[in-house]
Design an enzyme around this catalytic site. Structure first.
Site, mmCIF file in Angstrom:
data_model
loop_
_atom_site.group_PDB
_atom_site.id
_atom_site.type_symbol
_atom_site.label_atom_id
_atom_site.label_comp_id
_atom_site.label_asym_id
_atom_site.label_seq_id
_atom_site.Cartn_x
_atom_site.Cartn_y
_atom_site.Cartn_z
ATOM 1 N N THR A 254 3.040 42.149 78.451
ATOM 2 C CA THR A 254 4.130 42.087 79.215
ATOM 3 C C THR A 254 3.714 42.035 80.724
ATOM 4 O O THR A 254 4.232 42.517 81.832
ATOM 5 C CB THR A 254 5.228 43.240 79.246
ATOM 6 O OG1 THR A 254 4.519 44.575 79.363
ATOM 7 C CG2 THR A 254 5.745 43.450 77.895
ATOM 8 N N ARG A 256 0.835 39.569 82.676
ATOM 9 C CA ARG A 256 0.824 37.991 83.039
ATOM 10 C C ARG A 256 0.278 37.085 81.884
ATOM 11 O O ARG A 256 -0.597 37.619 81.244
ATOM 12 C CB ARG A 256 0.054 37.663 84.371
ATOM 13 C CG ARG A 256 0.632 38.139 85.637
ATOM 14 C CD ARG A 256 1.816 37.405 86.073
ATOM 15 N NE ARG A 256 2.414 37.908 87.079
ATOM 16 C CZ ARG A 256 3.768 38.586 87.478
ATOM 17 N NH1 ARG A 256 4.145 39.172 86.180
ATOM 18 N NH2 ARG A 256 3.947 38.752 88.668
ATOM 19 N N GLU A 285 4.097 29.112 81.359
ATOM 20 C CA GLU A 285 5.690 29.370 81.527
ATOM 21 C C GLU A 285 6.026 28.487 82.428
ATOM 22 O O GLU A 285 5.639 28.413 83.508
ATOM 23 C CB GLU A 285 5.795 30.906 81.472
ATOM 24 C CG GLU A 285 5.643 31.373 82.669
ATOM 25 C CD GLU A 285 5.881 33.230 82.453
ATOM 26 O OE1 GLU A 285 6.744 33.574 83.409
ATOM 27 O OE2 GLU A 285 5.517 33.714 81.773
ATOM 28 N N HIS A 303 10.207 35.880 79.364
ATOM 29 C CA HIS A 303 9.894 36.903 80.667
ATOM 30 C C HIS A 303 11.094 37.490 81.052
ATOM 31 O O HIS A 303 11.753 37.499 82.211
ATOM 32 C CB HIS A 303 9.614 35.957 81.630
ATOM 33 C CG HIS A 303 8.352 36.369 82.872
ATOM 34 N ND1 HIS A 303 7.677 35.990 83.392
ATOM 35 C CD2 HIS A 303 8.730 37.846 83.099
ATOM 36 C CE1 HIS A 303 6.964 36.706 84.204
ATOM 37 N NE2 HIS A 303 7.485 37.914 84.152
ATOM 38 N N VAL A 306 12.062 42.838 82.614
ATOM 39 C CA VAL A 306 12.699 43.544 83.489
ATOM 40 C C VAL A 306 14.355 43.500 83.496
ATOM 41 O O VAL A 306 15.137 43.851 84.439
ATOM 42 C CB VAL A 306 12.153 43.327 84.968
ATOM 43 C CG1 VAL A 306 10.435 43.513 84.876
ATOM 44 C CG2 VAL A 306 12.454 41.805 85.322
#
Length: 339
Positions: A254, A256, A285, A303, A306
């Site tokens: 989680t 990079r 990505e 991604h 968060v």
């Protein structure tokens, strides 16, 4: 989004802080004068910055409220993008997120300019998501769910779930997120070892054991990555490193995407060296390696670690706190560099 006052310091803003409490923003406008430009690609935003400096500069700070749901992003934050601001006296830049691999910190530091991130906002959310992903990978829940959706019942020929209470978690990068993940997973009975550039003070280890990188590789049943992306960590996990790990290990990322050589990870999954992988970030990505998509033993998120209903508000507030502290003290709250 400009408020008229001759003596107020001017601040350039990418997008408006539309999630922050309006009363807080209004109070801040009593101290600074905001000028807003809209998000676009790097070159388009570079032009908008140059024009803003020409028409309304100089600015003391540039803060970015990135719309994470709307590409393109204006990265990288380099001299070509922010040069007109830096050369006319802008001294503080702040954007959302804990990572800053898209920011030219060397350039900013050489010019005597601060960059401030938002480490608090993503820490709790990413740690919670990481804990979820570790448990999913331990239990192989993504593969079991795919079977259930395909009308298949429990297939006893597939590897059974690993027992967290009999497993060791290796954490690479024991910053804010790593420490939270360590606490979360110890509640599930996992032994935690960690590798970091420097050992934590004993009162911050909270049950985790500091080990070398090589020892972490051979002792860990699960490895969770929480290190920044830089020249030293790009492809930190490559074919040679995977070969030195325990068999049937699990990797969770989680941090990079480019910390992992995705081609090497696909090979390790296909060979069985890596039992399962749970990923929120990717090397290229938003593209995901087709081998990761094809593997039934991967848990893949876009991604989104968060992303919850409050993260935009909290992120915008943390950026604004960086600005407020800079205006009052000359240094932002969360500067990542020293000048």
């Amino acid at each position: 989004m400009a408020s008229a006052s001759v003596n107020k310091p001017k601040v350039l803003v990418l997008n408006a802080p539309d999630k922050a409490p309006s009363d807080y923003v209004a109070k801040l406008k009593e101290e600074v004068e905001f000028y807003s430009i809209e998000q676009a690609s790097h070159d388009v935003v570079a032009g908008r910055i140059a024009e803003a400096v020409k028409q309304n500069g100089p600015f003391v700070a540039f803060i970015l409220f990135i719309n994470w749901w709307s590409r393109p992003f204006p990265w990288p934050m380099d001299e070509a993008l922010i040069g007109p601001l830096v050369e006319t006296g802008c001294k503080m830049f702040s954007s959302g997120g804990a990572g800053y691999d898209s920011v030219d910190i060397k350039y900013m530091t050489a010019k005597g300019v601060y960059y401030a991130n938002t480490p608090k906002m993503p820490a709790l959310r990413t740690a919670d998501s990481t804990a979820m992903m570790i448990l999913q990978a331990l239990r192989g829940s993504s593969e079991r769910e795919a079977d259930a959706r395909a009308g298949k019942w429990f297939d006893s020929s597939k590897p059974l779930a690993k027992d967290a209470r009999c497993s060791t978690l290796g954490i690479v990068g024991m910053g804010n997120i790593g420490k939270l993940v360590s606490g979360h997973m110890q509640h599930f009975g996992m032994k935690v070892v960690y590798y970091n550039r420097n050992r934590l003070p004993l009162n911050e280890e909270n049950g985790a054991e500091f080990v070398s990188f090589e020892e972490l590789l051979v002792r860990s049943d699960v490895i969770s990555l929480h290190c920044p992306l830089n020249e030293g960590t790009r492809h930190l996990f490559n074919k040679q490193v995977f070969n030195r790990m325990k068999d049937d290990m699990i990797i969770v990322n989680t941090s990079r995407g480019a910390v992992i050589d995705e081609g090497a990870l696909v090979e390790a999954l296909n060979s069985g060296k890596v039992l399962r992988a749970a990923l929120d970030v990717y090397e290229f990505e938003p593209k995901i390696h087709p081998g990761l998509i094809a593997s039934p033993r991967t848990t893949l998120l876009p991604h989104a670690a968060v992303a919850n209903e409050t993260f935009e508000k909290d992120q915008q507030m943390e950026i604004l706190h960086n600005l407020e502290t800079f205006i009052r003290t000359g240094q932002p709250l969360n500067a990542v560099n020293e000048i």
